[in-house]
Enzyme design. Structure first.
Site, mmCIF file in Angstrom:
data_model
loop_
_atom_site.group_PDB
_atom_site.id
_atom_site.type_symbol
_atom_site.label_atom_id
_atom_site.label_comp_id
_atom_site.label_asym_id
_atom_site.label_seq_id
_atom_site.Cartn_x
_atom_site.Cartn_y
_atom_site.Cartn_z
ATOM 1 N N ARG A 99 0.847 -1.207 0.000
ATOM 2 C CA ARG A 99 0.000 0.000 0.000
ATOM 3 C C ARG A 99 0.875 1.247 0.000
ATOM 4 N NH1 ARG A 99 -2.895 -3.131 3.806
ATOM 5 N NH2 ARG A 99 -2.216 -1.852 5.575
ATOM 6 N N LYS A 190 -12.239 15.786 4.448
ATOM 7 C CA LYS A 190 -13.340 15.520 3.516
ATOM 8 C C LYS A 190 -14.267 14.477 4.124
ATOM 9 C CE LYS A 190 -13.498 12.395 0.814
ATOM 10 N NZ LYS A 190 -14.210 11.055 0.769
ATOM 11 N N GLU A 235 -19.154 16.722 1.256
ATOM 12 C CA GLU A 235 -19.397 15.853 0.108
ATOM 13 C C GLU A 235 -20.767 15.169 0.200
ATOM 14 O OE1 GLU A 235 -17.481 11.983 -2.254
ATOM 15 O OE2 GLU A 235 -16.593 12.672 -0.372
ATOM 16 N N LYS A 277 -17.458 19.011 -2.523
ATOM 17 C CA LYS A 277 -17.122 17.888 -3.402
ATOM 18 C C LYS A 277 -18.439 17.202 -3.781
ATOM 19 C CE LYS A 277 -14.423 13.664 -4.015
ATOM 20 N NZ LYS A 277 -13.318 12.806 -3.533
#
Length: 408
Positions: A99, A190, A235, A277
């Site tokens: 990762r 976010k 968002e 967003k």
């Protein structure tokens, strides 16, 4: 205020001028910087929880993220989600090192700073080091002029009695975690609130209860983040699944976003210190009616004209299951339409799957990651996304981005 005072300067970071922005051009003819005449007023309104320094920091972060021609790379997949993507392309080992290597390509490939203003990280990535420099990812990003951010929400929770509608968990521990994220180098956050549209049932979805619950959660999240120094991206994500028409999508998106901004204002969120967003306003993926890419663009611009606050500097669209080709063509058309109308916002991208799935497909035949090939393709994709965010992308096919109706 006189017309001359309100007149638009020729460009803001080369963005087409608008009527709402005042600018002060640098003496050397370089970058154009926005000025604010209302800081004194903002201080008086938000002084109970935001200092002058914090107001300036939040506002500047929002404006930097909304730099014309740049977008936000979304690298906030959890370890399990990234593992699923690895498995789909034949990468068997979802290890921390795999990762980290993959995220190094997304966050530390030379040249990405030409096209990126920000990067959204998973909390795991926030505390990892780049394989290239051994520097912590937030430090590496800041060195490239890219603002590091973080995804602070936890798991979704199904609301009983709503037919499957959900809210996102994590508000109760958000303040403590946001403080830690800020110390680790994050400067924005976010929070995603997914919503499902279904116009075929008696009680249409999303229900008003679901909309209001999610939008109030987004407002609380924004308020908490600002108090801890993180610029919040909100968002509201209406997913693509469904048979709803474009007109129904427009109506629902206006309702959802109106509830969001109402909740943010009621909570006392500093609107100039946050960004949006949103999903692109689109018909359901199984909608039988067809629409041109120009019609899709008009619908998106129409929604913004109805309710998007002028105080917020911009929006970075999510891809939401669209292919890269679809997302590019549609973002490009939206910007062409927005520029014709001289809208005041920067409209760009914040894509995950649309950009990353083609990268991972390079691994299918090998069963491992060719980091060099991934990095080269990534730069090409970001260049295309940057062009689309400026309305300067040329789709390979004239029909790219259109919705082709699925007839029974």
């Amino acid at each position: 205020m006189s017309r001359e005072v309100d007149e638009v300067s020729s460009t803001i970071n080369n963005r087409p001028a608008t009527k709402r922005q005042r600018t002060n051009e640098e003496p050397n003819g370089g970058e154009t910087i926005m000025q604010s005449d209302v800081l004194w007023l903002e201080e008086s309104l938000y002084q109970s929880y935001l200092s002058r320094e914090r107001l300036l920091e939040l506002r500047d972060t929002a404006r930097q993220l909304c730099t014309f021609g740049k977008g936000i790379t979304a690298c906030d997949e959890s370890a399990s989600t990234l593992g699923q993507r690895f498995t789909q392309v034949g990468i068997a080992d979802n290890t921390v090192e795999n990762r980290r290597s993959y995220r190094t390509c997304l966050l530390d490939t030379p040249g990405i700073e030409q096209y990126l203003s920000g990067a959204i990280l998973d909390p795991e990535t926030l505390l990892q080091k780049s394989c290239h420099t051994d520097g912590m990812f937030p430090h590496v990003l800041k060195g490239r002029g890219i603002i590091p951010g973080v995804k602070p929400h936890l798991k979704v929770y199904e609301l009983p009695g709503t037919g499957g509608d959900t809210v996102m968990q994590g508000l109760d521990s958000l303040a403590v975690r946001a403080r830690d994220y800020y110390r680790a180098g994050a400067r924005f956050a976010k929070w995603r609130s997914p919503l499902v549209m279904d116009m075929t049932t008696t009680h249409k979805r999303p229900t008003l209860l679901t909309i209001q619950s999610n939008m109030k959660d987004l407002a609380r999240y924004a308020l908490i983040c600002q108090s801890e120094g993180l610029m919040p991206i909100v968002e509201p994500d209406i997913v693509l699944q469904g048979t709803h028409t474009l007109q129904e999508a427009v109506r629902t998106n206006i309702q959802v976003q109106s509830e969001l901004y109402k909740a943010m204002l009621e909570h006392g969120v500093y609107m100039a210190g946050c960004t949006l967003k949103p999903n692109m306003v689109l018909p359901g993926i199984d909608c039988p009616q067809s629409y041109t890419v120009e019609q899709l663009a008009q619908a998106n611009v129409f929604v913004m004209e109805q309710c998007f606050p002028a105080a917020m500097p911009g929006a970075n669209y999510l891809s939401g299951g669209q292919s890269l080709e679809q997302a590019l063509a549609r973002l490009n058309a939206i910007n062409i339409c927005a520029q014709e109308k001289k809208l005041p916002w920067n409209l760009s991208f914040s894509w995950s799957k649309a950009i990353q799935l083609p990268l991972l497909e390079t691994c299918v035949t090998q069963g491992n990651m060719d980091l060099d090939a991934i990095g080269k393709l990534y730069l090409k994709e970001l260049k295309l996304a940057s062009d689309a965010s400026k309305g300067q992308y040329t789709p390979p096919n004239t029909n790219d981005g259109a919705h082709n109706g699925k007839h029974a």
